[in-house]
Design a protein around this motif. Structure first.
Motif, PDB file in Angstrom:
ATOM      1  N   LEU A 137      48.389  48.645  33.068  1.00 58.94           N
ATOM      2  CA  LEU A 137      47.880  49.870  32.454  1.00 58.94           C
ATOM      3  C   LEU A 137      46.796  50.489  33.326  1.00 58.94           C
ATOM      4  N   PRO A 138      46.827  51.795  33.533  1.00 56.86           N
ATOM      5  CA  PRO A 138      45.802  52.457  34.355  1.00 56.86           C
ATOM      6  C   PRO A 138      44.409  52.259  33.777  1.00 56.86           C
ATOM      7  N   GLY A 139      43.425  52.057  34.640  1.00 57.37           N
ATOM      8  CA  GLY A 139      42.044  51.995  34.212  1.00 57.37           C
ATOM      9  C   GLY A 139      41.538  50.625  33.815  1.00 57.37           C
ATOM     10  N   GLY A 140      42.354  49.624  33.894  1.00 59.00           N
ATOM     11  CA  GLY A 140      41.880  48.292  33.505  1.00 59.00           C
ATOM     12  C   GLY A 140      42.602  47.191  34.234  1.00 59.00           C
ATOM     13  N   GLN A 141      42.907  47.423  35.518  1.00 59.97           N
ATOM     14  CA  GLN A 141      43.778  46.502  36.249  1.00 59.97           C
ATOM     15  C   GLN A 141      43.282  45.056  36.306  1.00 59.97           C
ATOM     16  N   PRO A 142      42.012  44.776  36.653  1.00 59.10           N
ATOM     17  CA  PRO A 142      41.595  43.370  36.701  1.00 59.10           C
ATOM     18  C   PRO A 142      41.732  42.674  35.354  1.00 59.10           C
ATOM     19  N   TYR A 143      41.320  43.357  34.292  1.00 63.60           N
ATOM     20  CA  TYR A 143      41.440  42.782  32.950  1.00 63.60           C
ATOM     21  C   TYR A 143      42.908  42.562  32.591  1.00 63.60           C
ATOM     22  N   SER A 144      43.724  43.598  32.781  1.00 63.43           N
ATOM     23  CA  SER A 144      45.151  43.489  32.464  1.00 63.43           C
ATOM     24  C   SER A 144      45.818  42.375  33.273  1.00 63.43           C
ATOM     25  N   ALA A 145      45.419  42.243  34.534  1.00 66.97           N
ATOM     26  CA  ALA A 145      46.007  41.207  35.391  1.00 66.97           C
ATOM     27  C   ALA A 145      45.687  39.813  34.872  1.00 66.97           C
ATOM     28  N   THR A 146      44.427  39.592  34.447  1.00 65.57           N
ATOM     29  CA  THR A 146      44.072  38.271  33.929  1.00 65.57           C
ATOM     30  C   THR A 146      44.793  37.989  32.621  1.00 65.57           C
ATOM     31  N   LYS A 147      44.961  39.002  31.794  1.00 65.29           N
ATOM     32  CA  LYS A 147      45.644  38.778  30.522  1.00 65.29           C
ATOM     33  C   LYS A 147      47.147  38.568  30.720  1.00 65.29           C
ATOM     34  N   ALA A 148      47.731  39.247  31.713  1.00 66.37           N
ATOM     35  CA  ALA A 148      49.131  38.974  32.059  1.00 66.37           C
ATOM     36  C   ALA A 148      49.280  37.534  32.532  1.00 66.37           C
ATOM     37  N   ALA A 149      48.309  37.054  33.301  1.00 70.83           N
ATOM     38  CA  ALA A 149      48.341  35.664  33.764  1.00 70.83           C
ATOM     39  C   ALA A 149      48.220  34.697  32.598  1.00 70.83           C
ATOM     40  N   ILE A 150      47.357  34.995  31.631  1.00 69.59           N
ATOM     41  CA  ILE A 150      47.210  34.128  30.458  1.00 69.59           C
ATOM     42  C   ILE A 150      48.521  34.059  29.682  1.00 69.59           C
ATOM     43  N   ILE A 151      49.193  35.185  29.535  1.00 74.60           N
ATOM     44  CA  ILE A 151      50.492  35.190  28.849  1.00 74.60           C
ATOM     45  C   ILE A 151      51.467  34.268  29.571  1.00 74.60           C
ATOM     46  N   SER A 152      51.535  34.386  30.886  1.00 74.87           N
ATOM     47  CA  SER A 152      52.442  33.548  31.679  1.00 74.87           C
ATOM     48  C   SER A 152      52.076  32.067  31.557  1.00 74.87           C
TER      49      SER A 152
END
Length: 247
Positions: A142-157
């Motif tokens: 999602l635009p505007g929150g890449q580091p946060y979104s990336a860590t949460k995508a990693a947590i999901i995985s």
């Protein structure tokens, strides 16, 4: 875990927001709590609200040694819920390196440190529950929150792969995927947050979900199901939509 009576639950990230509300919810449902975060004073105030009958262990999840010390002090637990997180909004080129490092350390590395400690512990005691907090922001970039979104995508995985990895060890792995919840983190946003809910509503959803049977606990449902549809959009449609909403 079918109910909280007689159960010990460790909440990491209990000093504010969802964790604070969840502590109150689980207290009301009969759980014995271990309350953790960096802010010892905030945790002590919370414990005072909860009749002072729970254990407070304050530590910084980014400090490996302090994490180990905290884990040794925990003892036998039935469930651990990792809610510690930080968030810095902004376009990727404008985010400071220190903020990226902090986001990675708290949101992701802290969760992995927990897993390195708790999985052997659960295997030795023969049971246990692990709940990791992702986010619908981790469903797609999602635009505007890449580091946060990336860590949460990693947590999901991590939660998905861990669920399969420990399936034969009587370890119950759960994924928590909140939508917008009114907390100090979302207070940083300068855009409209659809279907935002208050922390007590989030706490009830989590408390119900952890004694339910579903792997993923996501809420509020009307919003999270829309985000799940976004997750399966083909790239051309997804990128066209993102161009329309980027900040």
């Amino acid at each position: 875990m079918k109910n909280y009576t007689g159960k010990t639950v460790w909440i990491i990230g209990a000093s504010s927001g969802i964790g604070h509300a969840l502590a109150q919810e689980l207290h009301n449902r009969g759980a014995t709590l271990i309350l953790s975060a960096r802010d010892d004073a905030a945790l002590s105030r919370l414990n005072g609200i909860l009749d002072g009958r729970h254990k407070v262990i304050a530590f910084d999840v980014t400090d490996q040694d302090k994490f180990s010390e905290a884990f040794k002090a925990v003892g036998t637990i039935d469930s651990v819920i990792y809610l510690a997180a930080t968030y810095t909004p902004g376009k990727i080129a404008d985010i400071k390196a220190a903020d990226v490092e902090k986001t990675m350390s708290i949101n992701l590395e802290g969760a992995l440190t927990l897993l390195r400690h708790v999985i052997p512990h659960y295997r030795a005691q023969g049971f246990g529950q692990i709940a990791l907090c992702g986010s619908v922001a981790g469903y797609r970039g999602l635009p505007g929150g890449q580091p946060y979104s990336a860590t949460k995508a990693a947590i999901i995985s991590i939660a998905e792969s861990l669920r399969a990895e420990v399936a034969d060890d009587n370890i119950d792995v759960r994924l928590i995927s909140p939508g917008f919840v009114r907390t100090p983190m979302t207070d940083k946003n300068d855009f409209a947050m659809p279907m935002i809910i208050d922390p007590p509503a989030a706490a009830r959803a989590i408390a119900d979900g952890l004694v339910g049977r579903r792997f993923e606990i996501h809420f509020p449902k009307k919003f999270t199901f829309l985000m799940k549809l976004l997750r399966i959009l083909p790239y051309p449609f997804y990128f066209r939509l993102m161009r329309g909403i980027k900040r």
